[in-house]
Write a protein that holds these residues in place. Structure first.
Motif, PDB file in Angstrom:
ATOM      1  N   PHE A  72       0.845  -1.279  -0.065  1.00  0.00           N
ATOM      2  CA  PHE A  72       0.034   0.088  -0.195  1.00  0.00           C
ATOM      3  C   PHE A  72       1.010   1.174  -0.044  1.00  0.00           C
ATOM      4  O   PHE A  72       1.730   1.329   0.975  1.00  0.00           O
ATOM      5  CB  PHE A  72      -0.842  -0.024   1.238  1.00  0.00           C
ATOM      6  CG  PHE A  72      -1.672   1.015   1.574  1.00  0.00           C
ATOM      7  CD1 PHE A  72      -2.605   1.791   0.603  1.00  0.00           C
ATOM      8  CD2 PHE A  72      -1.566   1.813   2.779  1.00  0.00           C
ATOM      9  CE1 PHE A  72      -3.059   3.092   0.903  1.00  0.00           C
ATOM     10  CE2 PHE A  72      -1.924   2.909   3.013  1.00  0.00           C
ATOM     11  CZ  PHE A  72      -3.039   3.658   1.967  1.00  0.00           C
ATOM     12  N   LEU A  73       0.746   2.129  -0.987  1.00  0.00           N
ATOM     13  CA  LEU A  73       1.528   3.287  -1.260  1.00  0.00           C
ATOM     14  C   LEU A  73       1.276   4.316   0.059  1.00  0.00           C
ATOM     15  O   LEU A  73       0.180   4.624   0.296  1.00  0.00           O
ATOM     16  CB  LEU A  73       1.258   3.986  -2.344  1.00  0.00           C
ATOM     17  CG  LEU A  73       2.076   5.201  -2.778  1.00  0.00           C
ATOM     18  CD1 LEU A  73       3.616   4.755  -2.905  1.00  0.00           C
ATOM     19  CD2 LEU A  73       1.578   5.747  -4.074  1.00  0.00           C
ATOM     20  N   GLY A  80      10.288  10.846  -6.932  1.00  0.00           N
ATOM     21  CA  GLY A  80       9.546   9.745  -7.405  1.00  0.00           C
ATOM     22  C   GLY A  80       9.788   8.623  -6.778  1.00  0.00           C
ATOM     23  O   GLY A  80       9.063   7.518  -6.913  1.00  0.00           O
ATOM     24  N   ALA A  81      10.576   8.519  -5.731  1.00  0.00           N
ATOM     25  CA  ALA A  81      10.733   7.432  -4.830  1.00  0.00           C
ATOM     26  C   ALA A  81       9.315   7.221  -3.921  1.00  0.00           C
ATOM     27  O   ALA A  81       8.796   8.129  -3.417  1.00  0.00           O
ATOM     28  CB  ALA A  81      11.792   7.612  -3.794  1.00  0.00           C
ATOM     29  N   GLU A  82       8.994   5.807  -3.568  1.00  0.00           N
ATOM     30  CA  GLU A  82       7.995   5.630  -3.379  1.00  0.00           C
ATOM     31  C   GLU A  82       8.095   4.709  -1.783  1.00  0.00           C
ATOM     32  O   GLU A  82       8.823   3.927  -1.922  1.00  0.00           O
ATOM     33  CB  GLU A  82       6.934   4.628  -4.070  1.00  0.00           C
ATOM     34  CG  GLU A  82       6.568   5.643  -5.434  1.00  0.00           C
ATOM     35  CD  GLU A  82       6.014   4.592  -6.318  1.00  0.00           C
ATOM     36  OE1 GLU A  82       5.011   5.077  -7.137  1.00  0.00           O
ATOM     37  OE2 GLU A  82       6.097   3.344  -6.658  1.00  0.00           O
ATOM     38  N   ARG A  83       7.122   5.077  -0.917  1.00  0.00           N
ATOM     39  CA  ARG A  83       7.469   4.156   0.396  1.00  0.00           C
ATOM     40  C   ARG A  83       6.058   3.245   0.358  1.00  0.00           C
ATOM     41  O   ARG A  83       5.107   3.917   0.344  1.00  0.00           O
ATOM     42  CB  ARG A  83       7.466   5.197   1.695  1.00  0.00           C
ATOM     43  CG  ARG A  83       7.451   4.260   2.833  1.00  0.00           C
ATOM     44  CD  ARG A  83       7.786   5.112   4.066  1.00  0.00           C
ATOM     45  NE  ARG A  83       9.164   5.921   4.160  1.00  0.00           N
ATOM     46  CZ  ARG A  83      10.244   5.582   4.071  1.00  0.00           C
ATOM     47  NH1 ARG A  83      10.409   4.174   4.504  1.00  0.00           N
ATOM     48  NH2 ARG A  83      11.340   6.355   3.926  1.00  0.00           N
ATOM     49  N   TRP A  84       6.204   2.009   0.559  1.00  0.00           N
ATOM     50  CA  TRP A  84       5.052   1.093   0.532  1.00  0.00           C
ATOM     51  C   TRP A  84       5.087   0.420   2.019  1.00  0.00           C
ATOM     52  O   TRP A  84       6.047   0.116   2.619  1.00  0.00           O
ATOM     53  CB  TRP A  84       5.472   0.031  -0.448  1.00  0.00           C
ATOM     54  CG  TRP A  84       5.301   0.595  -1.830  1.00  0.00           C
ATOM     55  CD1 TRP A  84       6.445   1.191  -2.465  1.00  0.00           C
ATOM     56  CD2 TRP A  84       4.262   0.852  -2.576  1.00  0.00           C
ATOM     57  NE1 TRP A  84       6.185   1.400  -3.961  1.00  0.00           N
ATOM     58  CE2 TRP A  84       4.728   1.357  -3.881  1.00  0.00           C
ATOM     59  CE3 TRP A  84       2.862   0.401  -2.406  1.00  0.00           C
ATOM     60  CZ2 TRP A  84       3.870   1.650  -5.036  1.00  0.00           C
ATOM     61  CZ3 TRP A  84       2.072   0.669  -3.755  1.00  0.00           C
ATOM     62  CH2 TRP A  84       2.632   1.346  -4.745  1.00  0.00           C
ATOM     63  N   ALA A  85       3.720   0.128   2.380  1.00  0.00           N
ATOM     64  CA  ALA A  85       3.665  -0.767   3.543  1.00  0.00           C
ATOM     65  C   ALA A  85       3.362  -2.111   3.001  1.00  0.00           C
ATOM     66  O   ALA A  85       2.386  -2.103   2.168  1.00  0.00           O
ATOM     67  CB  ALA A  85       2.432  -0.394   4.275  1.00  0.00           C
ATOM     68  N   LYS A  86       4.064  -3.237   3.563  1.00  0.00           N
ATOM     69  CA  LYS A  86       3.841  -4.461   2.785  1.00  0.00           C
ATOM     70  C   LYS A  86       3.484  -5.526   3.925  1.00  0.00           C
ATOM     71  O   LYS A  86       3.887  -5.262   5.171  1.00  0.00           O
ATOM     72  CB  LYS A  86       5.097  -4.800   2.286  1.00  0.00           C
ATOM     73  CG  LYS A  86       5.659  -3.981   1.088  1.00  0.00           C
ATOM     74  CD  LYS A  86       6.981  -4.622   0.418  1.00  0.00           C
ATOM     75  CE  LYS A  86       7.498  -3.568  -0.563  1.00  0.00           C
ATOM     76  NZ  LYS A  86       8.801  -3.973  -1.241  1.00  0.00           N
ATOM     77  N   GLU A 107      -7.168  -0.299   8.208  1.00  0.00           N
ATOM     78  CA  GLU A 107      -6.287  -0.089   9.323  1.00  0.00           C
ATOM     79  C   GLU A 107      -5.131   0.962   8.778  1.00  0.00           C
ATOM     80  O   GLU A 107      -4.605   1.701   9.614  1.00  0.00           O
ATOM     81  CB  GLU A 107      -5.896  -1.342   9.665  1.00  0.00           C
ATOM     82  CG  GLU A 107      -6.893  -2.214  10.318  1.00  0.00           C
ATOM     83  CD  GLU A 107      -6.420  -3.498  10.906  1.00  0.00           C
ATOM     84  OE1 GLU A 107      -5.243  -3.716  10.660  1.00  0.00           O
ATOM     85  OE2 GLU A 107      -6.929  -4.380  11.686  1.00  0.00           O
ATOM     86  N   GLN A 108      -4.635   0.803   7.453  1.00  0.00           N
ATOM     87  CA  GLN A 108      -3.445   1.448   7.016  1.00  0.00           C
ATOM     88  C   GLN A 108      -4.002   3.041   6.643  1.00  0.00           C
ATOM     89  O   GLN A 108      -3.108   3.916   6.256  1.00  0.00           O
ATOM     90  CB  GLN A 108      -2.899   0.986   5.618  1.00  0.00           C
ATOM     91  CG  GLN A 108      -2.397  -0.352   6.194  1.00  0.00           C
ATOM     92  CD  GLN A 108      -0.992  -0.174   6.820  1.00  0.00           C
ATOM     93  OE1 GLN A 108      -0.258   0.776   6.816  1.00  0.00           O
ATOM     94  NE2 GLN A 108      -0.859  -0.850   7.867  1.00  0.00           N
ATOM     95  N   GLY A 109      -5.340   3.281   6.670  1.00  0.00           N
ATOM     96  CA  GLY A 109      -5.879   4.493   6.247  1.00  0.00           C
ATOM     97  C   GLY A 109      -6.200   4.815   4.910  1.00  0.00           C
ATOM     98  O   GLY A 109      -6.327   5.808   4.425  1.00  0.00           O
ATOM     99  N   TYR A 110      -6.427   3.884   4.320  1.00  0.00           N
ATOM    100  CA  TYR A 110      -6.581   3.612   2.630  1.00  0.00           C
ATOM    101  C   TYR A 110      -8.180   4.308   2.674  1.00  0.00           C
ATOM    102  O   TYR A 110      -9.073   3.737   3.329  1.00  0.00           O
ATOM    103  CB  TYR A 110      -6.385   2.342   2.021  1.00  0.00           C
ATOM    104  CG  TYR A 110      -6.510   2.627   0.693  1.00  0.00           C
ATOM    105  CD1 TYR A 110      -5.742   3.651  -0.306  1.00  0.00           C
ATOM    106  CD2 TYR A 110      -7.642   1.692  -0.176  1.00  0.00           C
ATOM    107  CE1 TYR A 110      -6.138   3.386  -1.574  1.00  0.00           C
ATOM    108  CE2 TYR A 110      -7.778   1.793  -1.370  1.00  0.00           C
ATOM    109  CZ  TYR A 110      -6.944   2.646  -2.119  1.00  0.00           C
ATOM    110  OH  TYR A 110      -7.083   2.680  -3.416  1.00  0.00           O
TER     111      TYR A 110
END
Length: 251
Positions: A72-73, A80-86, A107-110
């Motif tokens: 989840f982004l 342009g670097a992306e941080r993802w929750a996996k 829960e991740q706030g999406y």
């Protein structure tokens, strides 16, 4: 964080626009220089993953066709670097895990929960075969990846208004680091990588000014991030999605 770019490898003779042809030739030459200059002597890992089309900010796949994984982004940096929750889930069919995945996203706030659930229920799936090489970079244990990708199979995919692209062969280049600063330093200290990314930025800028947007969307697009790549190859990405990706890659 990770910065990732996908370079299409269209079949010979399949691109008719002369500017697009020049764009692809220069980009592919830079990509081959990168492969030979940095990754030629490293071990190759090969595997097949099954990707489920969700949204631009949610990636869902069965690694090796078995265990479900989600990303989840959380953040996109200016470069342009992306941080993802996996997170990994169990080995069972998608329809048995949709509620669990949706709860995780909540829960991740999406916020776009309904759209994500709707897409997962459609089970638009694409199988991607990849052969990749990973090496350590020069800054704080950064990791560099070069992958050759082949779109092997698509299931339940119903393209949107624009027909799904026919390009099946791609190359992915990625830089992963603790933060976007580490990624920027890696590029600065690595001349081969810097030349490749310079060509990407330069040609994207030329393409944005001179090549029709629909042509870029269907044949000449460099893309960022796996969720957008999966949307693109299944005909779900819009021209606006691709334009957003181009802007990020140019930073």
């Amino acid at each position: 964080m990770e910065w990732r770019v996908f370079v299409p490898l269209p079949a010979e003779g399949s691109v008719s626009d002369p500017l697009c042809q020049e764009w692809m030739q220069r980009l592919q030459a830079a990509m081959l220089d990168l492969e030979k200059g940095m990754f030629a002597s490293s071990d190759v890992e090969s595997r097949d993953d099954d990707y489920i089309v969700v949204t631009r900010h949610v990636g869902l796949k069965f690694r090796h066709g078995k265990k479900l994984e989600i990303k989840f982004l959380k953040h996109i940096a200016r470069n342009g670097a992306e941080r993802w929750a996996k997170r990994k889930f169990k080995k069972s069919p998608l329809d048995e895990q949709i509620s669990t995945v949706v709860e995780h996203l909540r829960e991740q706030g999406y916020s776009n929960i309904d759209a994500a659930r709707e897409q997962m229920e459609k089970e638009h799936t694409v199988t991607v075969s990849k052969s990749r090489v990973n090496i350590l970079g020069t800054v704080n244990q950064n990791e560099l990846e070069f992958a050759r990708i082949n779109v092997a199979f698509a299931q339940n995919v119903l393209p949107s208004e624009a027909a799904a692209p026919t390009i099946r062969s791609w190359v992915s280049v990625a830089v992963e680091g603790a933060d976007d600063g580490d990624i920027q330093r890696e590029v600065h200290e690595n001349p081969v990588l810097r030349r490749f990314l310079g060509v990407v930025a330069e040609i994207n800028n030329i393409s944005a000014q001179h090549v029709d947007a629909q042509v870029r969307t269907n044949a000449c697009s460099v893309l960022g991030g796996y969720p957008l790549f999966v949307q693109y190859i299944t005909g779900q990405a819009t021209a606006a999605d691709v334009e957003e990706s181009l802007l990020l890659i140019q930073q």
